[in-house]
Write an enzyme that holds these catalytic residues in place. Structure first.
Site, short mmCIF file in Angstrom:
data_model
loop_
_atom_site.label_atom_id
_atom_site.label_comp_id
_atom_site.label_asym_id
_atom_site.label_seq_id
_atom_site.Cartn_x
_atom_site.Cartn_y
_atom_site.Cartn_z
N ASN A 1 -8.65 3.94 8.28
CA ASN A 1 -8.03 2.82 8.99
C ASN A 1 -8.19 2.89 10.50
O ASN A 1 -8.03 1.91 11.19
CB ASN A 1 -6.54 2.73 8.63
CG ASN A 1 -5.81 4.05 8.80
OD1 ASN A 1 -6.33 5.11 8.45
ND2 ASN A 1 -4.62 4.00 9.34
N CYS B 1 0.99 1.86 12.14
CA CYS B 1 2.18 2.56 11.64
C CYS B 1 2.58 3.73 12.52
O CYS B 1 3.65 4.29 12.36
CB CYS B 1 1.96 3.05 10.22
SG CYS B 1 1.48 1.73 9.12
N GLN C 1 -7.85 -0.43 3.39
CA GLN C 1 -8.72 -0.97 4.44
C GLN C 1 -10.02 -1.56 3.90
O GLN C 1 -10.69 -2.31 4.60
CB GLN C 1 -9.07 0.14 5.45
CG GLN C 1 -7.93 0.51 6.37
CD GLN C 1 -7.53 -0.62 7.33
OE1 GLN C 1 -8.36 -1.41 7.75
NE2 GLN C 1 -6.25 -0.68 7.67
N GLY D 1 0.80 -1.22 0.00
CA GLY D 1 0.00 0.00 0.00
C GLY D 1 0.84 1.27 0.00
O GLY D 1 0.53 2.23 -0.71
N THR D 2 1.89 1.29 0.79
CA THR D 2 2.72 2.49 0.88
C THR D 2 3.36 2.81 -0.47
O THR D 2 3.35 3.95 -0.92
CB THR D 2 3.80 2.30 1.97
OG1 THR D 2 3.14 2.31 3.25
CG2 THR D 2 4.83 3.42 1.94
N SER E 1 -3.37 -3.39 -0.73
CA SER E 1 -2.31 -4.16 -0.07
C SER E 1 -2.87 -5.51 0.35
O SER E 1 -3.89 -5.59 1.03
CB SER E 1 -1.85 -3.39 1.17
OG SER E 1 -0.86 -4.11 1.84
N ALA E 2 -2.17 -6.59 -0.05
CA ALA E 2 -2.71 -7.95 0.13
C ALA E 2 -2.82 -8.37 1.59
O ALA E 2 -3.74 -9.10 1.95
CB ALA E 2 -1.85 -8.95 -0.64
N HIS E 3 -1.89 -7.93 2.44
CA HIS E 3 -1.88 -8.47 3.80
C HIS E 3 -3.03 -7.97 4.65
O HIS E 3 -3.22 -8.42 5.78
CB HIS E 3 -0.53 -8.22 4.50
CG HIS E 3 -0.32 -6.82 4.99
ND1 HIS E 3 -0.60 -6.44 6.28
CD2 HIS E 3 0.11 -5.72 4.36
CE1 HIS E 3 -0.31 -5.15 6.42
NE2 HIS E 3 0.11 -4.69 5.26
#
Lengths: 387, 387
Positions: free
Chosen positions: A151, A326, A179, A71-72, A199-201
Site C-alpha cells: 500500500n 492508517c 490494494q 479489509g481490516t 475492501s470495496a472502497h
C-alpha cells in the site's frame, strides 16, 4: 480552488454507477436477507447474485466468498481464526515486514498469545525472497500471509510463486489484496491462494464492506458469534446495498482495468520524470512499469518533512499522503520504508501519490508545478540542511 | 399487489432524509478520515460531529462512542473483550435466557473457553427477576449483560434498576439496545449503563453500521487489530456515509419517537383486538401498553405452523416473521418463547408483527382481513388438529 485528488490508495470516490446500483436496496428492496417473506428473499437473491459475480472475478466458487465490513475485518478473520483453529497442527506463522497494519498488528497480537511469527525481510524494492520464504516453513507452520501489492510503495509480490510453495508444503496461504483487487488480475486457483482479503472502497465501491475468500475445506472458525449468516463464518444482518455496490464496483474495475492501467502508468512516468528533476529526490519501490501498481508512486526528498509537504499541497487543493492513511497520525517512520533499507532520516521525506480513474495529465502538471516550490520552501526552512 | 411491511424489528427502510444526509459523503466528501489533507479532515469532521450528536442522544460523552459494523459486532466487542480483558478479576458473566443470538452465542463461546455464565430465567412476560440477578453476582462476576428490549416479544427490561445493582456491586453492565434505541429513551448516566450496543438499520438508518458505547475508564481491548482508529478500539477505514446516516436517523427517531409510539401503540391494540377474536390465539410477552415496545406484537395460534403463516402472508404482500430474522432458517423453536414457559408445540405457532413509521390503519385492516382465512386454512390441513 482546483481540487486534485492523488490519494486513491487511501480511498476512492464512490463511482456514480455504483451508487445507482445500490439505490434500490436502500428504501425499496430493503429487506433483511434472513427473512422468509418476499422483502427478505429479494435481498437474499441480490446478495447471492453479487456473491456469484464476485467469486467469478477471482475464479472462486460462490460459497467461498464471505462478506465482511472491510479489509481490516477480513485480515483479522483470516489470521486470528486460521491461527486459533489450527493451533493443534502448529503455532508458526510466516509474514513479511511490509504488511498493512491489519496484518502486522494481528500477527503481533498472535505473537503475544504464544504464536511464533517469522517476519520475512524484503529487498530494496520491497520484494520477498522466495528461497527465504520456503526455508522458513517448518513442520509447525500453519499459515503464510504475504500481501499482493504494498500500500505504500506499490510492490507487487510474486503471489503465484508463493502459492505454489505453500501448496507443496501443505500450509495455508493468505494474501491481502486490498490494494490490488480491481487493478491486477487475480486467480485464486492459478495462484493457489487459500484466503484473500478485499475492501470495496479501494476500487470505487462503498466504505464499510469487504470480503474474505476462504477456499472450500479450509479449517477456520468465525471471529464473531451470533446468527447463522455467511455459512456460519460471519454473523450479522447483511449490508445489502454495500454488497451490491461492491459487486458493481469490482466488475467495473475489472472491465476498465487494462485501459486504466495504461493511462495510470503513463501518468506515473510523467510524475517520475518531473520529480526526478528536483535535486536529492528519488523513487521508493520498484521502477514504474516493473512489478509495481500502475497507480502508485512513492517519492523521496532529502531535507523535507513529508507531513509538511502533504499539508502544503493540501493548501493548494492537492491530496497526497506520506504513506498509509492508517498510520499518518502516528508520527512513527514507515515500517515499509525502514524494511526496504531506507535510512531513518530519509523515511520522513516520503510522499505517496496514488492515481485514479479521474486523474488527468492536467492534474499531474498542476501537481508538479505546485510541488517544486513547496520542496524548495521546506528545504529553506529545514533544520536538516538542504539548499 | 399491495405491499404491507410488518417486519420492522428485522430491518427498516432507509429514511429518504437519511439518504440525503449521506449523499455528499459518497462521491464528493469521500476522503479517508485518517488522511491529513482536506478530503481527510472533511471526513473526520463529519465523523466527529456525528459522534458528538449520537453521544448526546444517550447522554454520553463523545469519546465514549465507538463505531462498529453493527449490533453483532458491538455485542461481540463488548462481551468477548470485557471477558478477556478482565479475566484477572474473574470469569463470571451473568445474562438472560432471552438474549439475541449475538449475545447468547458469544456467551456460549466464552463458556467453552472457561468462563462461567449464569443464564437468568425470565417470567411468563419475559421479565428478569431483579432479586435473582442480584443474588447471582459473586466476587468473580465481571459483567452483567441484559438486553433493553427483546427482539421477539418486545419486553422492556428494567435496565435502570439493573444498572443500579451492577454499580453498587462494582460489575460492568452491558445492554443490547438494538431493538429499543430510537424507540425508548435511554440515558447511560441515569441508567448506569457501562456498555451499550446499537445498530442503525433498526431505526431507519443504513445497514452495516452501528456503535458501541463504552463508559470512560472501562477496561477493554479491541476485538480486531490494525490501525489506530476509534481510540484504538476498532481499526479499519471509517464508514463515513454510514456514520453520518446513523446520526441523522437516530436524531429523526428521537424527534419523532413520542408521536410514533402513540400511533404504533394504537395500531398494536387494533391488531390484538382483531386477532384475539380468532379462537385459540394469544399474545406472547407483556400486554400492549405495559413495558413493551410499542411497535411489537407477538401472536400465538394453536394448530398452525408459524413459517407457513409467514409464507402465506407473503403471498398476499404482507411481510411478518415467526421471530428473530437471524434464526428464521434454523427451524429450532424460539429460545425466547421457550424461556417464557410456552409449550414446545405452541412455540411453532408464533407470528411476530412489528410496526413502523409507514404503517397505517389501512395496513392493519388488510393484515387482519388476510390473516383470518390463512389461520383457518392452515388449521384445516394441520395434522395437529384444530377446526
Amino acid at each position: 480552488m482546483k481540487q486534485v485528488y492523488l490519494d486513491h490508495a487511501a480511498t476512492t470516490p464512490l463511482d456514480k454507477r455504483v451508487l445507482d446500483a445500490m439505490k434500490p436496496y436502500f428504501s425499496e428492496k430493503f429487506g433483511n436477507a434472513s427473512s422468509l417473506h418476499s422483502f427478505g428473499t429479494d435481498a437474499m437473491e441480490a446478495i447471492e447474485k453479487a456473491r456469484e459475480s464476485i467469486a467469478k472475478v477471482i475464479n472462486a466458487k460462490s460459497e467461498e466468498i464471505v462478506f465482511t465490513s472491510g479489509g481490516t475485518e477480513s485480515d483479522n478473520l483470516a489470521l486470528q481464526e486460521i491461527g486459533y483453529s489450527n493451533r493443534g497442527k502448529g503455532n508458526h506463522i510466516i509474514t513479511t515486514k511490509i504488511e498493512h497494519h491489519a496484518v502486522e498488528n494481528t500477527c503481533k497480537f498472535l505473537e503475544k498469545d504464544g504464536f511464533e511469527v517469522t517476519w520475512l525481510d524484503v529487498d530494496k524494492e520491497g520484494f520477498v525472497d522466495l528461497n527465504e520464504l520456503e526455508k522458513s516453513i517448518t513442520g509447525k507452520t500453519i499459515l503464510v500471509s504475504v500481501m499482493h501489492a504494498n500500500n505504500e510503495i506499490g510492490t507487487i509480490e510474486p503471489v503465484a510463486e508463493i502459492g505454489k510453495i505453500c501448496k507443496s508444503k501443505g500450509v495455508y496461504f493468505h494474501t491481502d489484496t486490498v490494494q490490488s483487487l480491481g487493478k491486477e488480475k487475480i486467480d485464486v486457483e492459478a495462484m493457489n491462494i487459500d484466503l484473500l482479503s478485499a475492501s470495496a472502497h479501494k476500487f470505487y465501491g462503498p466504505k464499510g464492506i469487504g470480503f474474505l475468500y476462504v477456499r472450500k475445506g479450509t479449517k477456520i472458525n468465525p471471529l464473531m458469534q451470533g446468527g447463522i449468516h455467511e455459512k456460519g463464518l460471519r454473523p450479522g444482518t447483511e449490508n445489502v446495498p454495500g454488497i451490491v455496490g461492491m459487486e458493481k464496483a469490482l466488475n467495473l474495475a475489472e472491465k476498465e482495468m487494462e485501459k486504466e492501467n495504461i493511462k495510470e502508468r503513463k501518468l506515473a512516468k510523467k510524475i517520475v520524470e518531473g520529480v526526478l528533476k528536483i535535486e536529492n529526490s528519488w523513487i521508493n519501490g520498484p521502477p514504474v512499469g516493473k512489478k509495481r501498481l500502475s497507480n502508485n508512486i512513492n517519492l523521496g526528498f532529502d531535507f523535507v518533512e513529508g507531513e509538511s509537504m502533504v499539508l502544503m499541497l493540501s493548501d493548494k487543493g492537492i491530496a497526497a499522503s506520506t504513506g498509509s492513511a492508517c498510520s499518518t497520525k502516528s508520527l512513527k517512520p514507515s515500517h515499509v520504508l525502514r524494511a526496504i533499507g531506507l535510512q531513518l532520516v530519509k523515511c520522513h521525506g516520503s510522499l505517496r501519490v496514488s492515481l485514479g480513474k479521474g486523474t488527468s495529465a492536467k492534474d499531474i502538471n498542476y501537481f508538479l508545478q505546485e510541488l517544486k516550490p513547496i520542496v524548495k520552501r521546506l528545504r529553506e526552512i529545514s533544520p536538516l540542511g538542504g539548499k
